[in-house]
Design a protein around this motif. Structure first.
Motif, short mmCIF file in Angstrom:
data_model
loop_
_atom_site.label_atom_id
_atom_site.label_comp_id
_atom_site.label_asym_id
_atom_site.label_seq_id
_atom_site.Cartn_x
_atom_site.Cartn_y
_atom_site.Cartn_z
N GLY A 89 0.77 -1.33 -0.10
CA GLY A 89 -0.08 -0.06 0.05
C GLY A 89 0.71 1.27 -0.04
N THR A 90 2.08 1.40 -0.44
CA THR A 90 2.93 2.33 -0.30
C THR A 90 3.25 3.01 -1.67
OG1 THR A 90 4.86 0.89 -0.44
CG2 THR A 90 4.27 1.54 1.65
N ILE A 91 2.48 2.39 -2.92
CA ILE A 91 2.60 2.88 -3.89
C ILE A 91 2.17 4.40 -4.28
CG2 ILE A 91 0.27 2.07 -4.80
CD1 ILE A 91 3.46 2.38 -6.95
N LYS A 92 1.32 4.82 -3.53
CA LYS A 92 0.55 6.14 -3.50
C LYS A 92 1.67 6.96 -3.05
CE LYS A 92 -4.14 4.71 -3.25
NZ LYS A 92 -3.79 3.44 -2.59
N LEU A 93 2.27 6.75 -1.85
CA LEU A 93 3.24 7.50 -1.25
C LEU A 93 4.45 7.78 -2.29
CD1 LEU A 93 3.16 6.19 2.36
CD2 LEU A 93 2.07 8.34 1.43
N LEU A 94 4.94 6.76 -3.18
CA LEU A 94 5.74 6.63 -3.86
C LEU A 94 5.58 7.65 -5.30
CD1 LEU A 94 8.58 5.29 -4.55
CD2 LEU A 94 7.45 3.71 -6.07
N LEU A 95 4.27 7.63 -5.52
CA LEU A 95 4.09 8.24 -6.92
C LEU A 95 3.85 9.88 -6.71
CD1 LEU A 95 1.48 6.04 -8.51
CD2 LEU A 95 3.98 6.36 -8.99
N ILE A 96 3.63 10.21 -5.41
CA ILE A 96 3.35 11.65 -4.89
C ILE A 96 4.93 12.48 -4.76
CG2 ILE A 96 1.35 11.46 -3.88
CD1 ILE A 96 2.75 11.72 -1.21
N ARG A 97 5.95 11.74 -5.02
CA ARG A 97 7.26 12.19 -5.14
C ARG A 97 7.42 13.20 -5.98
NH1 ARG A 97 11.49 7.49 -2.66
NH2 ARG A 97 10.50 7.27 -0.41
N PRO A 98 8.69 14.16 -6.17
CA PRO A 98 8.83 15.07 -7.04
C PRO A 98 9.48 14.43 -8.21
CG PRO A 98 10.13 15.48 -5.28
CD PRO A 98 9.16 14.36 -5.05
N TRP A 99 9.20 13.07 -8.74
CA TRP A 99 9.85 12.18 -9.90
C TRP A 99 8.96 11.96 -10.76
CZ3 TRP A 99 12.28 10.89 -4.75
CH2 TRP A 99 13.71 11.71 -4.38
N SER A 100 9.46 11.67 -11.85
CA SER A 100 8.36 11.08 -12.77
C SER A 100 8.24 9.58 -12.70
CB SER A 100 8.67 11.33 -14.29
OG SER A 100 9.97 10.91 -14.54
N ILE A 251 11.19 -4.08 -21.51
CA ILE A 251 11.36 -2.93 -20.73
C ILE A 251 10.10 -1.92 -21.24
CG2 ILE A 251 12.70 -0.83 -20.70
CD1 ILE A 251 13.81 -2.92 -19.09
N ALA A 252 9.70 -2.11 -22.43
CA ALA A 252 8.78 -1.21 -23.02
C ALA A 252 7.32 -1.40 -22.33
CB ALA A 252 8.62 -1.22 -24.47
N ILE A 253 7.09 -2.80 -22.07
CA ILE A 253 5.86 -3.01 -21.55
C ILE A 253 5.98 -2.70 -19.92
CG2 ILE A 253 4.45 -4.99 -20.58
CD1 ILE A 253 5.49 -6.57 -23.12
N SER A 254 6.96 -2.85 -19.08
CA SER A 254 7.06 -2.19 -17.97
C SER A 254 6.75 -0.86 -17.76
CB SER A 254 8.35 -2.61 -17.37
OG SER A 254 8.69 -3.98 -17.54
N TRP A 255 7.38 -0.05 -18.81
CA TRP A 255 7.29 1.32 -18.75
C TRP A 255 6.02 1.80 -19.11
CZ3 TRP A 255 6.12 5.31 -22.40
CH2 TRP A 255 6.59 6.72 -21.41
N ILE A 256 5.29 1.21 -20.36
CA ILE A 256 3.98 1.93 -20.63
C ILE A 256 2.90 1.49 -19.48
CG2 ILE A 256 2.33 1.40 -22.01
CD1 ILE A 256 4.54 0.71 -24.28
N VAL A 257 2.95 0.28 -18.82
CA VAL A 257 1.73 -0.08 -17.84
C VAL A 257 2.31 0.74 -16.61
CG1 VAL A 257 1.16 -2.02 -16.22
CG2 VAL A 257 1.85 -2.56 -18.75
N PHE A 258 3.27 0.92 -16.06
CA PHE A 258 3.88 1.72 -14.85
C PHE A 258 3.29 3.07 -15.05
CE2 PHE A 258 6.26 3.83 -11.72
CZ PHE A 258 5.92 3.15 -10.80
N VAL A 259 3.67 3.61 -16.16
CA VAL A 259 3.43 5.12 -16.34
C VAL A 259 1.78 5.67 -16.66
CG1 VAL A 259 3.96 6.94 -17.92
CG2 VAL A 259 5.90 5.53 -17.32
N LYS A 260 1.12 4.53 -17.59
CA LYS A 260 -0.08 4.91 -17.71
C LYS A 260 -1.11 4.38 -16.75
CE LYS A 260 1.21 6.50 -21.83
NZ LYS A 260 1.30 7.89 -21.84
N ARG A 261 -0.51 3.36 -15.83
CA ARG A 261 -1.73 2.96 -15.18
C ARG A 261 -2.30 3.91 -14.09
NH1 ARG A 261 0.27 -2.27 -12.75
NH2 ARG A 261 -1.17 -3.12 -14.19
N ASP A 262 -3.60 3.82 -13.78
CA ASP A 262 -4.21 4.65 -12.84
C ASP A 262 -4.34 4.01 -11.59
OD1 ASP A 262 -5.97 7.09 -11.96
OD2 ASP A 262 -7.49 5.91 -12.16
N VAL A 263 -3.74 4.75 -10.50
CA VAL A 263 -3.77 4.24 -9.06
C VAL A 263 -4.71 4.82 -8.52
CG1 VAL A 263 -2.26 4.10 -6.98
CG2 VAL A 263 -1.26 4.02 -9.27
#
Length: 265
Positions: A89-100, A251-263
């Protein structure tokens, strides 16, 4: 760039702060140290310890055992890298950091690769030390192939095994990002690892033309040490090219899914 290195450092801290990581390193070190001793006992029992089995042979035999363990441990770390953030359950805390998201994913991937290199360096170091101490013989399974010195043979064999580890590690990382399930990631990754040889025997390039593009038929680059041309006319360059394509896809699948997925909240 300095901030990104700090991000990679933070991801490494997450790995090495866990007791599990040091237990895995301890097991890997112990097994890597004990295998040359077992080889020495077996060789001594048939009178080959003095000159029939050498240090290079000890390294090769030890690596054949411990690299599987190294791959399993790396898969465990890769599976937990992204999926663990969701399960904890720490993914939201990770995504609010000032990094893409892309940089966050890259930092996680680099930390997994660094772990794989650390495990590989550990097993090579321990296998070399204990093989030199226990197996000073001049024998040479490592010198059986014409044109290959013992050192060159061993180095290529170890590099080939790490290539398998690198591909499976990246595959596991992709599954971790896509399915968010550590258990499923570990299961599928180890399935590929242990079924690789079986699938290669069933789906041979000589029988199925498409099989020479299959992942499992292009792993195990050490096959080209025996012959420069494999089944279906495959070569070392061809297999490396196929593995590079698979790597880019993972690598492409990992990036696309992680970047585009709605949390969701």
């Amino acid at each position: 760039m300095a901030n990104f290195f700090k991000l990679v450092h933070n991801e490494n801290v997450k790995i090495y702060v866990r007791i599990r990581t040091w237990v895995m390193f301890g097991i890997l070190a112990f097994i890597t140290a004990i295998v040359p001793f077992l080889i020495y006992i077996a060789a001594d029992g048939i009178g080959m310890a003095s000159d029939g089995v050498g240090a290079w042979d000890g390294m090769l035999l030890t690596a054949s055992v411990t690299f599987f363990l190294n791959i399993i441990f790396t898969v465990i770390v890769a599976a937990d890298s992204v999926a663990g953030e969701y399960s904890a359950g720490t993914i939201k805390l990770l995504l609010i950091r000032p990094w893409s998201r892309g940089k966050l994913l890259l930092s996680k991937y680099l930390s997994v690769v660094l772990f794989s290199l650390a495990g590989t360096a550990l097993l090579i170091l321990f296998s070399a030390i204990f093989s030199l101490l226990l197996l000073p013989g001049s024998g040479g399974m490592a010198e059986m192939l014409p044109g290959w010195s013992a050192g060159k043979y061993t180095a290529f064999s170890l590099l080939s095994r790490y290539a398998d580890l690198f591909v499976i590690c990246t595959f596991a990382f992709m599954l971790s990002a896509v399915f968010r399930s550590g258990g499923l990631t570990i299961g599928l990754s180890l399935f590929i690892l242990f079924m690789q040889n079986t699938l290669s025997l069933i789906f041979t390039p000589e029988r199925y033309s498409w099989a020479k593009y299959a992942l499992f038929n292009n792993m195990g680059l050490s096959q080209y040490m025996v012959s420069p041309v494999g089944g279906g006319g495959m070569t070392l360059g061809f297999s490396i090219s196929v593995l590079v394509v698979y790597y880019i896809i993972f690598i492409a699948i990992s990036w696309i899914v992680f970047v585009k997925r709605d949390v969701t909240a």
